[in-house]
Scaffold this motif. Structure first.
Motif, short mmCIF file in Angstrom:
data_model
loop_
_atom_site.label_atom_id
_atom_site.label_comp_id
_atom_site.label_asym_id
_atom_site.label_seq_id
_atom_site.Cartn_x
_atom_site.Cartn_y
_atom_site.Cartn_z
N GLY A 188 0.73 -1.26 0.06
CA GLY A 188 0.17 0.22 0.27
C GLY A 188 0.82 1.38 -0.15
O GLY A 188 0.73 1.46 -0.71
N VAL A 189 1.79 1.19 0.70
CA VAL A 189 3.22 2.40 0.72
C VAL A 189 3.65 2.80 -0.74
O VAL A 189 3.73 3.87 -1.15
N TRP B 124 0.59 4.09 -2.94
CA TRP B 124 0.73 5.60 -2.41
C TRP B 124 1.69 6.80 -3.35
O TRP B 124 1.89 7.21 -3.92
N ARG C 36 0.89 9.35 -5.97
CA ARG C 36 0.73 9.94 -5.36
C ARG C 36 0.13 11.61 -6.36
O ARG C 36 -0.96 11.27 -5.71
N GLN D 212 -9.18 12.98 -6.37
CA GLN D 212 -9.01 14.23 -4.95
C GLN D 212 -9.56 15.34 -5.18
O GLN D 212 -10.54 15.44 -5.20
N PRO E 22 -7.74 10.06 -1.09
CA PRO E 22 -6.28 9.32 -1.94
C PRO E 22 -6.45 8.23 -0.97
O PRO E 22 -6.58 6.77 -0.72
N GLN E 23 -7.09 8.09 0.60
CA GLN E 23 -6.51 6.89 1.50
C GLN E 23 -7.48 5.92 1.28
O GLN E 23 -7.80 4.99 1.39
N VAL E 24 -9.22 6.55 0.76
CA VAL E 24 -10.36 6.06 0.32
C VAL E 24 -10.14 5.12 -1.48
O VAL E 24 -9.83 3.50 -1.24
N ALA F 252 -7.35 4.01 -1.76
CA ALA F 252 -6.16 3.40 -2.13
C ALA F 252 -6.22 2.06 -1.49
O ALA F 252 -6.20 0.88 -1.75
N ALA F 253 -7.28 1.98 -0.28
CA ALA F 253 -7.95 0.86 0.23
C ALA F 253 -8.47 0.08 -0.56
O ALA F 253 -8.91 -0.72 -0.19
N TYR G 145 -3.66 -4.30 -4.62
CA TYR G 145 -2.81 -2.39 -5.45
C TYR G 145 -2.41 -2.99 -7.14
O TYR G 145 -1.38 -3.02 -7.06
#
Length: 190
Positions: A90-91, A94, A98, A105, A112-114, A116-117, A125
């Protein structure tokens, strides 16, 4: 021994599956083709060519009758999603995407966290995005899965509209056994 073999061969040749050489010959194909031509302005030959190339996949019918998705409690999901490898993936995702996540967004208002999740849960991923041709999945389920035929026939319709709008080859796109596509595994109507 010959008589049972001959009986089996004859039974297979006379079965409904043997009668349908392609989805072009399927009993529901004419209605679907008419709808695509009349409602959406597709060329009849284009839809007929696509249906002739779409393949019935028994593995899709088998998979939908025993879906992997089921209701779990958080303690069960936690073991699947909170793992060191998934966190590091995930990192990495991201960091690599990015700028794209930031643009999404700004344009759509989704954090972004939504995004990526969802991508992490649905495809790890982007590592597991499905290997079925979407047209095969949607045709198989739309024409040969009576329980949800109407839903999947509509998804096939939406898929063809989407591929036309986006300039994509409908025979080249792959996804899940249920016709979900891309990083987020969305169905065509989504």
């Amino acid at each position: 021994m010959r008589k049972p073999l001959c009986t089996l061969v004859l039974a297979l040749l006379m079965s409904p599956l043997a009668a349908v050489a392609s989805y072009l010959d399927h009993e529901l194909a004419g209605e679907f083709t008419d709808r695509m031509v009349k409602t959406h302005g597709f060329e009849r030959a284009e839809i007929e060519k696509l249906l002739a190339e779409a393949e019935r996949k028994q593995s899709i019918l088998d998979a939908i009758s025993r879906p992997a998705e089921r209701t779990l409690e958080w303690k069960d999901y936690r073991k699947i999603f909170i793992q060191e490898s998934r966190i590091s993936q995930g990192v990495e995702f991201w960091n690599t995407h990015r700028d794209t996540l930031k643009r999404a967004q700004q344009q759509y208002g989704v954090p972004p966290q939504v995004i990526a999740a969802i991508i992490g849960v649905e495809t790890r991923y982007g590592r597991h995005m499905g290997s079925y041709r979407v047209v095969d999945a949607l045709a198989t389920l739309g024409f040969d899965y009576p329980r949800r035929s109407k839903f999947f026939s509509k998804q096939l319709e939406e898929f063809l509209l989407m591929t036309r709008e986006q300039g994509l080859d409908p025979l080249a796109m792959t996804g899940s056994y249920a016709g979900a596509m891309g990083f987020g595994q969305f169905i065509p109507s989504s």
